[in-house]
Scaffold this motif. Structure first.
Motif, mmCIF file in Angstrom:
data_model
loop_
_atom_site.group_PDB
_atom_site.id
_atom_site.type_symbol
_atom_site.label_atom_id
_atom_site.label_comp_id
_atom_site.label_asym_id
_atom_site.label_seq_id
_atom_site.Cartn_x
_atom_site.Cartn_y
_atom_site.Cartn_z
ATOM 1 N N HIS A 257 0.752 -0.998 -0.087
ATOM 2 C CA HIS A 257 -0.068 0.121 -0.086
ATOM 3 C C HIS A 257 0.940 1.364 -0.056
ATOM 4 O O HIS A 257 2.056 1.252 0.550
ATOM 5 N N SER A 258 0.304 2.156 -0.498
ATOM 6 C CA SER A 258 1.012 3.910 -0.451
ATOM 7 C C SER A 258 -0.212 4.682 0.332
ATOM 8 O O SER A 258 -1.158 3.982 0.820
ATOM 9 N N VAL B 4 3.401 -5.719 -13.762
ATOM 10 C CA VAL B 4 3.857 -6.370 -12.584
ATOM 11 C C VAL B 4 5.431 -7.102 -12.972
ATOM 12 O O VAL B 4 5.520 -7.659 -13.959
ATOM 13 N N THR B 5 6.074 -7.056 -11.919
ATOM 14 C CA THR B 5 7.487 -7.875 -11.824
ATOM 15 C C THR B 5 7.623 -8.437 -10.769
ATOM 16 O O THR B 5 7.443 -8.171 -9.589
ATOM 17 N N ASP C 185 6.763 -6.248 -7.504
ATOM 18 C CA ASP C 185 6.493 -4.818 -7.790
ATOM 19 C C ASP C 185 5.497 -4.716 -8.654
ATOM 20 O O ASP C 185 5.554 -5.276 -9.841
ATOM 21 N N VAL C 186 4.429 -3.872 -8.379
ATOM 22 C CA VAL C 186 3.127 -3.484 -9.077
ATOM 23 C C VAL C 186 3.302 -2.189 -9.455
ATOM 24 O O VAL C 186 3.146 -1.087 -8.511
ATOM 25 N N THR C 187 3.278 -1.623 -10.768
ATOM 26 C CA THR C 187 3.254 -0.494 -11.227
ATOM 27 C C THR C 187 1.728 0.053 -11.755
ATOM 28 O O THR C 187 1.389 -0.650 -12.476
ATOM 29 N N VAL C 188 1.201 1.005 -11.079
ATOM 30 C CA VAL C 188 -0.177 1.254 -11.472
ATOM 31 C C VAL C 188 -0.356 2.577 -11.936
ATOM 32 O O VAL C 188 -0.032 3.598 -11.169
ATOM 33 N N ILE D 224 -1.022 9.465 -13.042
ATOM 34 C CA ILE D 224 0.180 9.263 -12.570
ATOM 35 C C ILE D 224 0.710 7.847 -12.409
ATOM 36 O O ILE D 224 -0.389 6.813 -12.543
ATOM 37 N N HIS D 225 1.947 7.212 -12.048
ATOM 38 C CA HIS D 225 2.238 5.751 -12.005
ATOM 39 C C HIS D 225 2.690 5.768 -10.627
ATOM 40 O O HIS D 225 3.451 6.480 -10.200
ATOM 41 N N GLU D 226 2.201 4.594 -9.949
ATOM 42 C CA GLU D 226 3.093 4.546 -8.689
ATOM 43 C C GLU D 226 3.415 3.186 -8.488
ATOM 44 O O GLU D 226 3.005 2.368 -9.193
ATOM 45 N N VAL D 227 4.581 2.800 -8.142
ATOM 46 C CA VAL D 227 5.286 1.709 -7.753
ATOM 47 C C VAL D 227 4.965 1.192 -6.226
ATOM 48 O O VAL D 227 5.345 1.630 -5.465
ATOM 49 N N LEU D 228 4.380 -0.005 -6.085
ATOM 50 C CA LEU D 228 4.055 -0.627 -4.674
ATOM 51 C C LEU D 228 4.698 -1.886 -4.836
ATOM 52 O O LEU D 228 4.839 -2.689 -5.969
ATOM 53 N N SER D 229 5.556 -2.272 -3.811
ATOM 54 C CA SER D 229 6.396 -3.382 -3.681
ATOM 55 C C SER D 229 5.977 -4.217 -2.416
ATOM 56 O O SER D 229 5.647 -3.730 -1.297
ATOM 57 N N GLY D 230 6.020 -5.526 -2.381
ATOM 58 C CA GLY D 230 5.672 -6.501 -1.513
ATOM 59 C C GLY D 230 6.339 -7.735 -1.788
ATOM 60 O O GLY D 230 6.853 -7.934 -2.584
ATOM 61 N N ARG D 231 6.171 -8.686 -0.613
ATOM 62 C CA ARG D 231 6.802 -9.783 -0.805
ATOM 63 C C ARG D 231 5.813 -10.890 -0.649
ATOM 64 O O ARG D 231 4.880 -10.873 0.117
#
Length: 162
Positions: free
Chosen positions: A31-32, A66-67, A99-102, A107-114
């Motif tokens: 989340h951001s 998605v990465t 990593d999910v770039t939305v 705008i583009h946001e990059v959210l990262s999780g495990r």
């Protein structure tokens, strides 16, 4: 007698519909300040849902990239507003970084999780996350039961008319 058989057939069909596998339980992934991404394992991949953080107001997502462990994966938009990321069969995603770039609102946001070890998503354990196979077996059981009941009804009707 025919009315009874029709009622029984309808009851079995209704039970089979209820036995259909439910949508995967989404768990928080990242989340951001503006967004939250939830994820759940699904047959053949991962399901992602992007939503506004702290509210249920709709979010117009223009694209999702998605990465997983620095390897780009394609995300396909689904009709319910979620996104599906196909994964090869047998791939172990436990512990991998996603990593999910939305793209939203210009705008583009990059959210990262495990990705969690047990359910393939981080956050709380997803009830039924590993139950994809067992729900498929339940559905198969209900189909076999319905076919058996229809065959029994057909035999009973044919014996009555002859």
């Amino acid at each position: 007698m025919r009315a009874f058989l029709a009622v029984m057939l309808f009851a079995c069909a209704a039970a089979a519909v209820r036995a259909q596998p439910a949508a995967p339980q989404l768990a928080p992934l990242a989340h951001s300040a503006l967004l939250a991404v939830d994820a759940a394992p699904a047959a053949g991949g991962l399901v992602l849902r992007v939503r506004r953080a702290g509210s249920d107001t709709p979010l117009a997502v223009s694209d999702v990239a998605v990465t997983i462990d620095d390897k780009g994966e394609s995300a396909i938009a689904r009709s319910d507003g979620s996104w599906f990321v196909a994964r090869p069969a047998g791939v172990q995603d436990a512990g991998k970084t996603i990593d999910v770039t939305v793209g939203h609102d210009g705008i583009h946001e990059v959210l990262s999780g495990r990705l969690a070890a047990s359910a393939a998503v981080s956050g709380p354990a997803t009830p039924g996350g590993g139950a994809v196979i067992s729900s498929g077996r339940k559905q198969l059981f209900w189909w076999i039961l319905n076919i058996a009941i229809v065959l029994i009804a057909a035999i009973a009707i044919s014996r009555r008319t002859s």
